[in-house]
Design a protein around this motif. Structure first.
Motif, PDB file in Angstrom:
ATOM      1  N   GLY A 297     -44.118  55.436 -61.547  1.00 51.76           N
ATOM      2  CA  GLY A 297     -42.933  54.871 -62.164  1.00 51.76           C
ATOM      3  C   GLY A 297     -41.994  55.964 -62.653  1.00 51.76           C
ATOM      4  O   GLY A 297     -42.418  57.064 -63.025  1.00 51.76           O
ATOM      5  N   GLY A 317     -37.590  50.016 -61.688  1.00 52.71           N
ATOM      6  CA  GLY A 317     -38.704  50.937 -61.483  1.00 52.71           C
ATOM      7  C   GLY A 317     -38.876  51.959 -62.580  1.00 52.71           C
ATOM      8  O   GLY A 317     -39.626  52.931 -62.421  1.00 52.71           O
ATOM      9  N   THR A 319     -40.597  52.799 -65.731  1.00 45.44           N
ATOM     10  CA  THR A 319     -41.742  52.311 -66.496  1.00 45.44           C
ATOM     11  C   THR A 319     -41.893  52.996 -67.843  1.00 45.44           C
ATOM     12  O   THR A 319     -42.654  52.525 -68.692  1.00 45.44           O
ATOM     13  N   ILE A 622     -44.574  52.097 -58.755  1.00 52.38           N
ATOM     14  CA  ILE A 622     -43.517  51.286 -58.160  1.00 52.38           C
ATOM     15  C   ILE A 622     -43.602  51.380 -56.646  1.00 52.38           C
ATOM     16  O   ILE A 622     -44.013  52.399 -56.085  1.00 52.38           O
ATOM     17  N   VAL A 638     -36.456  48.777 -55.208  1.00 51.80           N
ATOM     18  CA  VAL A 638     -37.764  48.586 -55.829  1.00 51.80           C
ATOM     19  C   VAL A 638     -38.297  47.199 -55.465  1.00 51.80           C
ATOM     20  O   VAL A 638     -37.658  46.175 -55.739  1.00 51.80           O
ATOM     21  N   THR A 641     -42.917  46.575 -59.495  1.00 43.64           N
ATOM     22  CA  THR A 641     -43.136  47.464 -60.633  1.00 43.64           C
ATOM     23  C   THR A 641     -44.443  47.057 -61.292  1.00 43.64           C
ATOM     24  O   THR A 641     -44.609  45.906 -61.713  1.00 43.64           O
TER      25      THR A 641
END
Length: 673
Positions: A297, A317, A319, A622, A638, A641
């Protein structure tokens, strides 16, 4: 009773109840920083004046308009300047069966009956109240908007405010269709504007700012309920064990893709990773990658997080983020909700914040009046568990070294803006571990002793003169060598300057041109508005300065100066643009992906192993359509996720925010045989 008389009753003695001028205070951190004045004449015309000062920035607008019996605008005009100084000149009229509008951004025509509400680009707070009244006058609580979009309204809360023995019944309304989530406005019992609550800023009847915290708390509860419902609907809990099969796994250390790979995850942690036929997935639920890229991520290392930002980060994406200034209680509440899953959002690393009190103080965080007080704030920030302290532009230069010594004595990192009157080189020598914003490096050479860089001069001076700085000069090379020798991290936030220097009003912002057509109509429309006053006389010069900033970033990378990717702007999408700009500057794709993943974890000092795909690392992953080593813009596509034990399908999240998805998401897990 005339419109607005209820607010007038709160603010004035009985003898002036019939006044048609209503005054409000604009507040920043509870302090008056501007005003909004609304005048209503007997003919029905409304005139408004709105201005506030935010560190030398802020709008100054004069607005007037008329509505028909249904509350729809039939004549409108606003002039002045926008928040960053761009000119505002917007007009609308409905005459002879046609609506016409014109501004510095656009021109439009709609023939037929007056059936939609015209929403101004740069209206005053009265605009949101006028829209609310028009919506409430409809049977289904919805209206089409000109130039585009549809708005809907619903009541979210009610409160009773008592002042001088009089009770004010006020209602909170949530208006959807204007952005990624609801917009909120407080109206009185005559449906006149009563208050606005906008994080650390807000609007309240003049002299009645103490009502705002109570209203803000009720509004925050309504906002949380909205985002909690979204999280409940869009979060997919993962089984204890799951396999991600047939992916091209990105090795961020080696900068290469390994096709036909499987990653086995147990309890949110990567248990194994390798070729498809080398990982045992029998009896374990799986997700098929179909050859998509699987990578760690992304990290955004410069945000000011809000619960509403969370879904945008996750769908893009991102994180993990690093928050670089916020209200402590609000930040901790957001982190708690993200961690519990009651709101969609990333992991959050924190930095405390300190500025000196003054006319250009930051609008959030801790403000000190003396060095002794600043040192006490460092102690508080340390006790609250922050690993880093960010200082701001108003800090006196004499405070920097003793503050740095205390911050380092406690084992914390120091970053920030360069205080006015100080060079970036002196800040590094005084103890800075990191510098926020690439413009601060140019001010090292461009700002003179009399230049107050607490003000917007820190933008305009760089826009005007950055291109004239010789980046190959001895002075610049010595400065870069100092950064390298001291291992000073640079957080460029290049996308905001690229947008600021290259975005001429009337065209879609270069930062968001790639995604604008996917956004809600009114969000897209807002991207026509430039921030600076750019015209024929300075366009070429400002564009050249944007190029100089990119050239500096390339030189920093080539010299080994550590960079982190941060945005300080629209969540999610701006990070994609930031990474594209690094590639445009000349940094190899693999290096860009490294600094936005494992490189960020090292700078942030992440306690949990994250940022690469290897056994023992947190499963913050991701999936992308495309190969970001070949085309960095693949980070926009993306398809999944994964944040530990929670999976999000970006197409679902984007649709819930009114955004047209970019690619189809992966299918949900199925049990392997």
């Amino acid at each position: 009773m005339k419109p607005g008389i209820f607010i007038a009753a709160l603010l004035a003695p009985l003898a002036v109840f019939a006044q048609t001028t209503i005054r409000y205070d604009w507040l920043t951190q509870g302090m008056v920083s501007g005003e909004f004045v609304l005048a209503i004449d007997d003919s029905g015309e409304r005139r408004a004046h709105f201005e506030f000062n935010d560190r030398g920035r802020g709008p100054k607008l004069e607005e007037r308009y008329r509505v028909n019996d249904a509350g729809l605008i039939r004549q409108y005009e606003v002039r002045g300047k926008a928040y960053m100084g761009a000119p505002v000149d917007e007009r609308f009229a409905f005459e002879s069966g046609a609506a016409r509008w014109q501004s510095t951004l656009e021109t439009g025509l709609a023939e037929g009956p007056l059936r939609a509400f015209y929403l101004a680009n740069d209206g005053t707070p009265e605009q949101i109240a006028a829209l609310a009244r028009a919506l409430l006058a409809t049977l289904d609580r919805s209206l089409p908007l000109w130039p585009s979009g549809t708005a809907r309204i619903e009541k979210a809360a009610s409160e009773s405010i008592t002042h001088d023995g009089r009770r004010a019944d006020v209602d909170l309304y949530a208006i959807s269709g204007l952005g990624f989530g609801p917009s909120y406005v407080w109206l009185d019992d005559q449906r006149e504007l009563f208050a606005l609550s906008m994080s650390w800023m807000g609007l309240a009847p003049k002299g009645r700012g103490e009502v705002l915290p109570r209203l803000a708390a009720r509004q925050q509860a309504a906002e949380q309920a909205h985002w909690q419902e979204l999280a409940s609907r869009l979060t997919h809990a993962m089984p204890e064990a799951i396999c991600l099969k047939d992916f091209a796994v990105l090795d961020v250390d080696a900068g290469r893709l390994m096709s036909g790979h499987t990653v086995r995850i147990e309890d949110g942690v990567i248990a194994a990773a390798g070729a498809d036929d080398a990982i045992d997935c029998r009896g374990v639920a799986s997700i098929g990658g179909g050859g998509r890229t699987l990578m760690p991520g992304l990290w955004d290392m410069h945000v000011h997080i809000d619960i509403a930002d969370g879904p945008l980060h996750i769908a893009a994406g991102v994180t993990t983020v690093r928050d670089l200034a916020n209200d402590h209680d609000e930040l901790m509440d957001a982190i708690g909700q993200f961690d519990k899953g009651t709101a969609i959002g990333p992991h959050v690393h924190r930095a405390g914040f300190i500025d000196a009190r003054g006319p250009y103080s930051a609008p959030t965080g801790n403000l000190a009046e003396t060095l002794k007080e600043a040192l006490r704030l460092i102690e508080t920030i340390d006790a609250q568990g922050y690993p880093q302290v960010k200082i701001y532009s108003s800090i006196p230069t004499a405070w920097v070294a003793p503050m740095a010594a205390e911050i380092h004595r406690r084992g914390l990192r120091l970053s920030g803006h360069i205080p006015t009157g100080m060079s970036a080189a002196d800040a590094v020598r005084s103890g800075y571990d990191e510098i926020q914003h690439i413009n601060m490096l140019f001010l090292n050479f461009l700002a003179g002793p009399g230049d107050d860089t607490r003000t917007p001069l820190r933008f305009s001076l760089v826009a005007e003169r950055a291109a004239s700085l010789d980046l190959d000069s001895n002075a610049v090379q010595e400065f870069i060598a100092l950064l390298d020798a001291s291992d000073t991290v640079i957080d460029p936030t290049m996308a905001i300057f690229d947008n600021m220097f290259r975005h001429r009003s009337g065209a879609i912002s270069p930062s968001y041109a790639a995604i604008a057509d996917h956004l809600p109509p009114n969000v897209r429309r807002s991207m026509l508005a430039g921030e600076m006053d750019i015209g024929d006389s300075n366009t070429e010069r400002y564009m050249a300065s944007a190029g100089a900033l990119l050239a500096m970033i390339r030189k920093l990378h080539e010299a080994g100066v550590p960079l982190v990717a941060g945005t300080d702007a629209l969540a999610g999408f701006t990070l994609h643009r930031e990474l594209e700009l690094y590639v445009e500057a000349g940094i190899p794709n693999a290096d860009v992906l490294h600094l936005a993943t494992i490189g960020a974890t090292r700078v942030a000092g992440a306690a949990d192993p994250t940022g690469r795909i290897a056994p023992g690392y947190i499963a913050d992953l991701i999936a992308l359509e495309g190969n970001p080593l070949d085309d960095i813009s693949a980070v926009r596509n993306v398809a999944m996720t994964l944040k530990g034990k929670r999976l999000y399908r970006p197409d679902e999240v984007y649709r819930a925010l009114g955004i047209e998805p970019f690619v189809a998401s992966v299918t949900l897990p199925q049990t392997s045989k």
